[in-house]
Design an enzyme around this catalytic site. Structure first.
Site, PDB file in Angstrom:
ATOM      1  N   CYS A   7      41.614 -10.788 -15.839  1.00  0.00           N
ATOM      2  CA  CYS A   7      41.650 -10.929 -14.381  1.00  0.00           C
ATOM      3  C   CYS A   7      40.290 -10.566 -13.798  1.00  0.00           C
ATOM      4  O   CYS A   7      39.694  -9.559 -14.178  1.00  0.00           O
ATOM      5  CB  CYS A   7      42.690  -9.999 -13.771  1.00  0.00           C
ATOM      6  SG  CYS A   7      44.381 -10.256 -14.330  1.00  0.00           S
ATOM      7  N   CYS A   8      39.827 -11.386 -12.866  1.00  0.00           N
ATOM      8  CA  CYS A   8      38.585 -11.075 -12.156  1.00  0.00           C
ATOM      9  C   CYS A   8      38.720 -11.577 -10.722  1.00  0.00           C
ATOM     10  O   CYS A   8      39.785 -12.027 -10.321  1.00  0.00           O
ATOM     11  CB  CYS A   8      37.374 -11.655 -12.866  1.00  0.00           C
ATOM     12  SG  CYS A   8      37.203 -13.428 -12.749  1.00  0.00           S
ATOM     13  N   SER A   9      37.639 -11.509  -9.993  1.00  0.00           N
ATOM     14  CA  SER A   9      37.688 -11.857  -8.570  1.00  0.00           C
ATOM     15  C   SER A   9      38.293 -13.229  -8.320  1.00  0.00           C
ATOM     16  O   SER A   9      39.221 -13.370  -7.541  1.00  0.00           O
ATOM     17  CB  SER A   9      36.295 -11.797  -7.953  1.00  0.00           C
ATOM     18  OG  SER A   9      35.812 -10.481  -8.004  1.00  0.00           O
ATOM     19  N   GLY A  11      38.716 -15.540 -11.154  1.00  0.00           N
ATOM     20  CA  GLY A  11      39.149 -16.122 -12.415  1.00  0.00           C
ATOM     21  C   GLY A  11      38.088 -17.008 -13.052  1.00  0.00           C
ATOM     22  O   GLY A  11      38.297 -17.560 -14.113  1.00  0.00           O
ATOM     23  N   LEU A  39      42.620 -12.133  -9.323  1.00  0.00           N
ATOM     24  CA  LEU A  39      43.415 -10.925  -9.080  1.00  0.00           C
ATOM     25  C   LEU A  39      44.743 -11.222  -8.387  1.00  0.00           C
ATOM     26  O   LEU A  39      45.752 -10.590  -8.683  1.00  0.00           O
ATOM     27  CB  LEU A  39      42.623  -9.939  -8.213  1.00  0.00           C
ATOM     28  CG  LEU A  39      41.343  -9.374  -8.806  1.00  0.00           C
ATOM     29  CD1 LEU A  39      40.617  -8.533  -7.763  1.00  0.00           C
ATOM     30  CD2 LEU A  39      41.654  -8.544 -10.037  1.00  0.00           C
TER      31      LEU A  39
END
Length: 102
Positions: A7-9, A11, A39
């Site tokens: 998961c990141c800001s 994707g 996220l």
């Protein structure tokens, strides 16, 4: 099959890392599903994966996500900044698989 979700800001920044992790898994013949999402999609995926890895830039979400994951007996961890920065798919894959074994 083990299932790993990054998961990141948005994707996006984890997509390259996912590709590198998948390549290593294929080479080592490891049966694993690896995906990346933003996220906002964490909670709808919490029951579908074994482990959740956060990009270092969103480590501030770890405690919030872990509270949700705890309800399902799952772990949320932050990817090592150096491994993330160098897109070291092998190290991140090993990290995730070791967390699943614990």
């Amino acid at each position: 099959m083990k299932k790993i979700l990054l998961c990141c800001s948005a994707g996006m920044s984890t997509s390259l890392l996912v590709s590198k992790m998948k390549k290593v898994a294929d080479e080592k013949k490891i049966d694993v599903e690896i995906n990346a999402v933003s996220l906002e999609l964490f909670e709808e995926n919490v029951t579908k994966y074994d482990i959740f890895l956060l990009g270092p830039q969103v480590k501030f979400k770890k405690n919030d996500f872990q509270k949700v994951a705890d309800q399902y007996g799952k772990k949320v961890e932050v990817i090592n900044m150096m491994d993330y920065g160098t897109m070291n798919g092998a190290k991140v894959l090993d990290f995730a698989l070791n967390l699943i074994k614990e």
